[in-house]
Motif scaffolding. Structure first.
Motif, short mmCIF file in Angstrom:
data_model
loop_
_atom_site.label_atom_id
_atom_site.label_comp_id
_atom_site.label_asym_id
_atom_site.label_seq_id
_atom_site.Cartn_x
_atom_site.Cartn_y
_atom_site.Cartn_z
N ARG A 38 0.83 -1.20 0.00
CA ARG A 38 0.00 0.00 0.00
C ARG A 38 0.87 1.27 0.00
NH1 ARG A 38 -5.12 1.58 1.25
NH2 ARG A 38 -5.79 -0.52 1.83
N LEU A 67 2.78 1.77 -3.54
CA LEU A 67 1.94 2.23 -4.64
C LEU A 67 1.38 3.62 -4.38
CD1 LEU A 67 0.00 -1.03 -5.68
CD2 LEU A 67 2.08 -0.05 -6.65
N THR A 68 1.14 3.93 -3.11
CA THR A 68 0.66 5.28 -2.79
C THR A 68 1.75 6.32 -3.08
OG1 THR A 68 -0.76 4.38 -1.04
CG2 THR A 68 -0.29 6.75 -0.97
N TYR A 104 -0.38 5.75 -7.47
CA TYR A 104 -1.12 4.73 -8.20
C TYR A 104 -2.60 4.84 -7.84
CZ TYR A 104 -1.77 0.20 -10.53
OH TYR A 104 -2.15 -0.81 -11.40
N ILE A 151 -5.38 -0.08 -6.05
CA ILE A 151 -4.63 -0.53 -4.87
C ILE A 151 -5.53 -1.39 -3.98
CG2 ILE A 151 -3.48 0.22 -2.75
CD1 ILE A 151 -2.48 2.66 -4.20
#
Length: 803
Positions: free
Chosen positions: A608, A611-612, A616, A621
């Motif tokens: 998490r 990708l944050t 993204y 996600i």
């Protein structure tokens, strides 16, 4: 007197202190004398410079269009007032350190080498602009005081016989002084706009005073007995330290011509001469052609003796005096001025154009002789003037026949023939003095126009500048020789500004190309890493897509910032391996279950956060996290099922332990896992893995075979490409296209790509190394010789007259 014992001789004490200091630092006393003279000069210049800086910066601030720009100049004013003394002290300390450092420098030390083009990717644009301004100042001072600086260098060299003092190591030389000032100014947090103004002020107040200082320093050393026989006013052929023992007459012109003639003929001398890159591109003349007027006259005489017809052609078929009274130089120049209008016609915008093509020198002197005869004064032209005229005619024949110069520019340059003839007749040093402003002007213009192409729209500043020079030369019938010095200086300033502008553009292009190449390499590396981790594994499509479109971007950034050895890259690569294992574990023991349970929270958290960080899509996600949790639960059940099956096999036939219901539950789990959407990519990855590995294993053998069969010609071309000089000009004739001219702006080492731009820095072409070799070998891409055209012309004249 009784009180005489109390009288202190201050001068004597000062002299003893100087000697003590010299002994302590092992610095010769003459050098300390020069240092004292320089300190006085520098402090005077600084005082004037800082006084003027206040006015200049205030005027800039007053004209500023924005508040932020105004603040820049006011801050610079305040900093200069506060730190004026600091700058002066730092500057003088830097010069002092350079003096003391001479003793610490071995003769083989490579001090002060210029920054190479390949290293400029590490330099910011502000630093690059500062460096360009500094190099321009160095060039200007070198040009103004070339002879005095060289004499000072030679004299100081004699004081340090065991140490080679190069021009850049000379403590009082332009290189050391300009960079000493730059270092002193670097302590101030000053905007580049204000910094460039200060550099300009340093140039204004120091350049002329340094010229005077070099003369005084030489005079001081002469009085102290350091090479008094060396005359300061006499030009010195520039040589390296290794050449000092070589007498001027020891270099044979035949050897020079035999080597340089080959370069001129092939056209490769300029583009491939890697050692010449370090030479000063702004310096007058070449590093020493060894050709002078006496040598040219001898060649003319030998040719005249061997062929009367050729002699007449060279001399323009006009009589040459044989002892009787001849025309004086002034009379001949006035006669040429009187009839020069008959050889010009007005072209566009009042720019004079020469009538006809090629050299007109022979026709000019023929008409002069005719007009003199008509006036009843049958006085011939003396031998010396005839030779000068012949050589000027041959010079322009070479220039106008040079295929490397654009046709339109050759037409403009052809109008310079008569002004150059009058100058050569008046100035006896024209063919002897390599630093002659007219020679340098012709060299500069010919080099500048190599990459020139007519503009379809907009102003052409280079063409306008050359046409302006043409008007000044032709319209000034009296032709003051100072005109050429002024034009040469104006052309140098124009080309310096243009060079700085194109260098900045080319550097941005090089940075962009290197960035693109690094990005491509990073993407390929990430792709291979992910494929290797996914090979033979079965993952849901959602996870595969998130890895390829999301996590891969984070890995690319990590590779670009730190490479494969960085902790960030290692961590992200390890995360992919752990994630793949957690979804499709290849271990089924008790340790595997504990390992997975320990790993699951960290994987979800890192996924998490990672990708944050790259912004993204949050919805994607959440989907990928939900799929990951599902896969983790299934992996746990799969491990438990395997453990139960192992217990069943170890304890067969024991009733009532619930193995049947457990087996049914695992059958249900197996059906659920099979029902999950699975990416077809993993099968492809697995299928591609083996061939790729076998292919990679065969590459070294293929490469070894290619090396064995590589021809000598291919090896030579590859070496030539490796030696290509940044800034070299080329002419390219693509298949079915029109000719183009461009210069090499960047050679990217990471992938061998070569980028070419026009005069304005706009990219026109790029070739990979193999493509470039093929184009050069085919002859479609030809290097252009942008060397000193005047010296090449003289060499060609000698070569042509001898054969």
């Amino acid at each position: 007197m009784p009180g005489d014992n109390n009288i202190v001789d201050l001068q004597k004490i000062k002299a003893e202190a100087e000697r003590a200091t010299a002994n302590e630092l092992a610095i010769p006393l003459p050098v300390l004398k020069i240092t004292s003279l320089f300190k006085s000069t520098a402090l005077t210049c600084f005082k004037q410079m800082f006084e003027d800086a206040d006015d200049v910066l205030f005027a800039r601030a007053d004209k500023a269009e924005t508040n932020s720009e105004q603040i820049v100049y006011f801050d610079a004013m305040r900093d200069l007032r506060l730190y004026q003394k600091n700058i002066e002290v730092a500057f003088l300390q830097s010069v002092g350190s350079a003096i003391r450092g001479i003793r610490q420098t071995k003769s083989s030390a490579k001090a002060g080498f210029p920054v190479l083009a390949d290293d400029l990717s590490l330099v910011g644009l502000d630093d690059m602009e500062s460096r360009v301004a500094i190099e321009a100042m160095i060039t200007k001072i070198n040009d103004r005081a070339a002879s005095s600086i060289e004499h000072l260098q030679i004299r100081i060299q004699t004081l340090f016989p065991n140490i080679e003092i190069t021009r850049r190591m000379l403590p009082f030389g332009p290189f050391s002084l300009c960079y000493a000032f730059s270092d002193a100014l670097s302590e101030l947090d000053m905007d580049i706009r204000a910094r460039l103004i200060i550099f300009k002020l340093f140039d204004r107040f120091f350049t002329e005073q340094l010229v005077v200082f070099y003369q005084k320093a030489n005079q001081l050393l002469t009085k102290l007995g350091i090479l008094p026989e060396m005359v300061s006013g006499k030009p010195v052929t520039r040589r390296t330290q290794a050449d000092y023992s070589e007498a001027p007459g020891e270099r044979q012109s035949d050897n020079i011509l035999s080597s340089s003639g080959k370069e001129v003929e092939s056209g490769f001398g300029s583009a491939w001469d890697a050692k010449a890159v370090g030479q000063n591109p702004h310096a007058y003349g070449s590093a020493g052609s060894g050709i002078n007027f006496s040598l040219l006259q001898q060649a003319l005489r030998r040719r005249s003796a061997s062929s009367q017809d050729d002699a007449k052609a060279l001399a323009g078929d006009y009589p040459v005096s044989a002892g009787q009274a001849s025309l004086s130089v002034d009379e001949l120049v006035r006669a040429v001025s009187a009839i020069q209008g008959e050889f010009y016609q007005d072209a566009d915008e009042g720019v004079p154009a020469i009538k006809g093509n090629g050299s007109v020198i022979a026709d000019v002197l023929k008409l002069v002789r005719q007009r003199i005869a008509e006036a009843g004064r049958d006085r011939p032209i003396n031998q010396r003037d005839a030779d000068v005229a012949s050589l000027v005619g041959l010079l322009f024949n070479f220039v106008l026949e040079d295929d490397h110069l654009p046709t339109q520019m050759k037409q403009v340059i052809s109008t310079w023939q008569i002004p150059f003839l009058k100058l050569a007749l008046q100035d006896a040093s024209f063919f002897d003095r390599e630093s002659h402003p007219a020679r340098h002007l012709l060299n500069q213009v010919s080099k500048a126009v190599i990459g020139w192409q007519p503009k379809e729209k907009g102003r052409d500043f280079l063409l306008e500048k050359i046409e302006k020079f043409t008007r000044q030369m032709v319209l000034d019938k009296n032709l003051n020789p100072q005109l050429f010095a002024d034009l040469n200086q104006e052309m140098s300033a124009f080309l310096d500004a243009e060079r700085r502008r194109s260098s900045l553009i080319a550097q941005r292009l090089k940075d962009a190309e290197e960035g693109r190449v690094k990005s491509d390499l990073a993407k390929k590396k990430v792709e291979r890493t992910i494929q290797r981790s996914l090979a033979g594994k079965r993952l849901p499509e959602e996870l595969v897509e998130a890895i390829e479109k999301g996590w891969s971007k984070k890995m690319v950034v990590a590779w670009l910032q730190g490479g494969e050895q960085s902790a960030e890259w290692q961590s992200l690569s390890r995360f992919i391996e752990e994630l793949v294992w957690s979804v499709d574990p290849d271990e089924t023991g008790v340790e595997a279950r504990g390992k997975l349970l320990q790993m699951m929270p960290r994987l979800l958290r890192d996924w998490r956060e990672g990708l944050t960080d790259i912004s993204y899509d949050m919805t994607e996600i959440d989907k990928s996290l939900a799929m990951m949790e599902t896969c983790h639960k299934q992996s746990l059940r799969r491990i438990e099922k395997t453990q139960w099956e192992r217990l069943d096999s170890e304890k067969p036939g024991l009733p009532g332990l619930g193995f049947e219901s457990q087996e049914k539950r695992h059958s249900t789990d197996k059906a659920a896992i099979a029902a999950l959407p699975v990416s077809g990519l993993d099968d492809k990855v697995a299928e591609k893995g083996s061939p790729k590995e076998s292919e990679n294993q065969s590459v070294p053998a293929a490469q070894a075979k290619a090396v064995i069969v590589k021809s000598d010609l291919e090896t030579i071309w590859e070496q030539r490409v490796d030696q290509l000089r940044i800034g070299s000009w080329f002419e390219f004739l693509p298949k079915g296209g029109e000719k183009q001219r461009f210069k090499l702006a960047a050679a990217i080492k990471l992938n061998g790509r070569h980028v070419f731009v026009n005069r304005n820095g706009v990219k026109l072409a790029e070739f990979e190394k193999d493509e470039l070799i093929a184009e050069l070998a085919s002859g479609r891409l030809m290097p252009l010789d942008d060397g000193q055209i005047f010296d090449r012309a003289l060499e060609s004249i000698i070569s042509g007259l001898r054969h």
